[in-house]
Design a protein around this motif. Structure first.
Motif, PDB file in Angstrom:
ATOM      1  N   HIS A  12      42.098  44.313  44.157  1.00 21.83           N
ATOM      2  CA  HIS A  12      42.413  42.888  43.945  1.00 21.83           C
ATOM      3  C   HIS A  12      41.144  42.040  44.021  1.00 21.83           C
ATOM      4  O   HIS A  12      40.862  41.241  43.120  1.00 21.83           O
ATOM      5  N   LEU A  15      38.658  42.754  41.090  1.00 21.83           N
ATOM      6  CA  LEU A  15      39.025  42.141  39.813  1.00 21.83           C
ATOM      7  C   LEU A  15      38.989  40.620  39.887  1.00 21.83           C
ATOM      8  O   LEU A  15      38.695  39.953  38.896  1.00 21.83           O
ATOM      9  N   ARG A  16      39.238  40.067  41.035  1.00 18.49           N
ATOM     10  CA  ARG A  16      39.079  38.608  41.198  1.00 18.49           C
ATOM     11  C   ARG A  16      37.618  38.248  41.038  1.00 18.49           C
ATOM     12  O   ARG A  16      37.272  37.255  40.410  1.00 18.49           O
ATOM     13  N   GLU A  18      35.470  39.867  39.315  1.00 18.60           N
ATOM     14  CA  GLU A  18      35.174  39.993  37.885  1.00 18.60           C
ATOM     15  C   GLU A  18      35.582  38.721  37.145  1.00 18.60           C
ATOM     16  O   GLU A  18      34.842  38.200  36.309  1.00 18.60           O
ATOM     17  N   GLU A  19      36.783  38.213  37.445  1.00 19.29           N
ATOM     18  CA  GLU A  19      37.274  36.990  36.797  1.00 19.29           C
ATOM     19  C   GLU A  19      36.321  35.827  37.032  1.00 19.29           C
ATOM     20  O   GLU A  19      36.025  35.046  36.130  1.00 19.29           O
TER      21      GLU A  19
ATOM     22  N   ARG B  44      44.293  43.492  35.995  1.00 16.83           N
ATOM     23  CA  ARG B  44      44.042  42.065  35.677  1.00 16.83           C
ATOM     24  C   ARG B  44      45.365  41.323  35.467  1.00 16.83           C
ATOM     25  O   ARG B  44      45.481  40.141  35.798  1.00 16.83           O
ATOM     26  N   GLN B  45      46.365  42.003  34.913  1.00 16.58           N
ATOM     27  CA  GLN B  45      47.678  41.370  34.743  1.00 16.58           C
ATOM     28  C   GLN B  45      48.225  40.934  36.101  1.00 16.58           C
ATOM     29  O   GLN B  45      48.802  39.849  36.244  1.00 16.58           O
ATOM     30  N   ILE B  47      46.519  40.233  38.846  1.00 13.78           N
ATOM     31  CA  ILE B  47      45.725  39.110  39.354  1.00 13.78           C
ATOM     32  C   ILE B  47      46.186  37.809  38.698  1.00 13.78           C
ATOM     33  O   ILE B  47      46.391  36.800  39.369  1.00 13.78           O
ATOM     34  N   HIS B  48      46.317  37.835  37.378  1.00 11.45           N
ATOM     35  CA  HIS B  48      46.648  36.601  36.655  1.00 11.45           C
ATOM     36  C   HIS B  48      47.973  36.037  37.125  1.00 11.45           C
ATOM     37  O   HIS B  48      48.104  34.833  37.359  1.00 11.45           O
TER      38      HIS B  48
END
Lengths: 72, 380
Positions: A12, A15-16, A18-19, B44-45, B47-48
């Motif tokens: 989590h 990937l956060r 990364e965003e 990523r899905q 997270i979004h």
């Protein structure tokens, strides 16, 4: 160019990160963590070592937990 | 089909929800399982959608939002994970079986609970909570709105009471998340349970909860999380610590599209549409002498559902006639909430529940009214 890998406690947070990093101009890649690193979730983000201070400060400001950074 | 059972599950969904589900299902990948492109895309899905829910509920840390398969699972995780032998819980006399049944089970583990009486219309006097407190009271569990009576409970006042008495505050938002603004921080909510497939407009098989940071919760399910695989112990880092096993990525992606729809339309606009339909329905039903409306008379005091009875005529009979002869979908019976029916005095035959959604229109309510008029007149 010296590189290092930022290790996060979970997928989590990786990937956060990364965003958030996508919104910046810094170069980075999501990579598998080398076997000799036991901490983290198996994923990490590879960055230029020269960007260490700026990026870790940026990520902390976004509330993203970092487990450690490891030079490669 | 004229669908008026959105309190059970919302239908139809916005087109974007179907498209998001299809796209995610065709993409493949299992979130948190490997470093390959498919797994990362699936991650990523998650997270979004977490971030969108955090925005909707004013939650600062999206990692404190956990995905489950439905709100029943969320409530079970919360109740079984927060409570220990000797603990006492206060609930309202409107609560759904998804709260009552886990608490009944937890009696075998030394937990007790008290159902604080609400009025026949479902109103709760927050001042009455004090008399039911015990030294061992640890948790308040209240529905935001009754799935039978529609009555909205005063969460702000309950939250303030919980804060004053240093009690944990759990909210069942099954009937309100997505139509009535819910600010977890402002309402002092410690545990917010939501479902994905009602007013959040996602598919069945989605739901989740938020738990305030700093509150200890034991997982209900232990297993693979995709992290720290070498360790036999369950990892402690959220959200993975509470998400063992594969998540429903297509469902969660679609749920994200549902939340996007709500954020784009504006929850106030969605709520106003709901109020307009409930107001119209109330006015039409008041013209039918056999109909008794349960719960509050004022639309603003209820969520988007209305239950009623028909004198000597069984609600099951009326629901069946609406379905088979008019193609109108409603729900009759006890609605998995016998406590609420006891409160309303309708335990024997239950009630007929009508619950319009964002895609219903005034013409739909008019059609229902005509059908009911004919059924009650015995014409069909």
């Amino acid at each position: 160019m010296a590189e290092e890998i930022i290790i996060f406690p979970s997928v989590h947070f990786t990937l956060r990160a990364e965003e958030e990093l996508k919104k910046t101009a810094y170069a980075f890649t999501v990579v598998p963590v080398p076997p000799f690193i036991s901490e983290g979730c198996g994923l990490g983000i590879k960055i230029a070592a020269a960007d260490h201070a700026a990026l870790t400060e940026f990520l902390a400001a976004q509330g993203i937990e970092i487990t450690k950074t490891q030079q490669l | 089909m004229l669908y008026l059972d959105n309190a059970a599950t919302s239908w139809p969904k916005p087109e974007e929800v179907y498209l998001a589900h299809d796209a995610a299902l065709r993409s493949g990948g299992n979130a948190g399982r490997g470093v390959n492109q498919a797994s990362l895309a699936a991650g990523r899905q998650l997270i979004h959608t977490r971030e969108k829910l955090a925005r909707l509920f004013n939650i600062k840390k999206s990692e404190r939002i956990i995905f489950t398969q439905n709100i029943t699972e969320s409530l079970n995780v919360g109740l079984q994970g927060l409570l220990s032998a000797g603990d006492h819980v206060l609930i309202s006399s409107l609560e759904h079986n998804s709260v009552v049944r886990p608490l009944e089970y937890l009696k075998s583990r030394g937990v007790s609970y008290t159902a604080v009486p609400c009025s026949k219309e479902g109103f709760l006097d927050v001042g009455s909570l004090e008399q039911h407190l015990k030294k061992q009271t640890k948790l308040l569990v209240f529905t935001h709105a009754s799935n039978v009576l529609g009555t909205i409970l005063p969460l702000k006042e309950i939250g303030e009471f919980a804060r004053k008495k240093k009690l944990l505050f759990m909210v069942d938002a099954a009937q309100t998340a997505g139509t009535i603004p819910l600010d977890a921080e402002a309402l002092n909510i410690d545990f917010l349970a939501f479902t994905g497939h009602k007013s959040l407009l996602g598919p069945p098989g989605t739901g989740g909860f938020y738990l305030r940071e700093g509150i200890k919760l034991s997982p209900l399910i232990y297993g693979g999380t995709g992290t720290n695989s070498a360790s036999p112990a369950q990892p402690a880092v959220w959200p993975e610590a509470l998400e063992s096993g594969t998540r429903n990525v297509p469902g969660i992606a679609a749920l994200g599209a549902g939340v996007d729809y709500i954020l784009e339309q504006g929850i106030e606009k969605i709520r106003q549409h709901e109020l307009d339909l409930i107001r119209q329905l109330t006015e039409l039903l008041l013209r039918l002498p056999q109909v008794e409306i349960l719960g509050p008379r004022e639309p603003e005091q209820r969520t988007g559902l209305l239950s009623c009875t028909f004198g000597g005529l069984s609600p099951d009979y009326v629901a069946s006639q609406l379905d088979r002869k008019y193609g109108i979908i409603t729900r009759s019976g006890l609605h998995c909430a016998p406590l609420a029916h006891q409160t309303a005095g309708t335990s024997k035959d239950g009630a007929l529940r009508i619950s319009p959604g964002p895609f219903n229109t005034a013409a739909d309510i008019e059609a229902l009214s005509l059908a009911l008029t004919e059924i009650l007149a015995g014409e069909k």
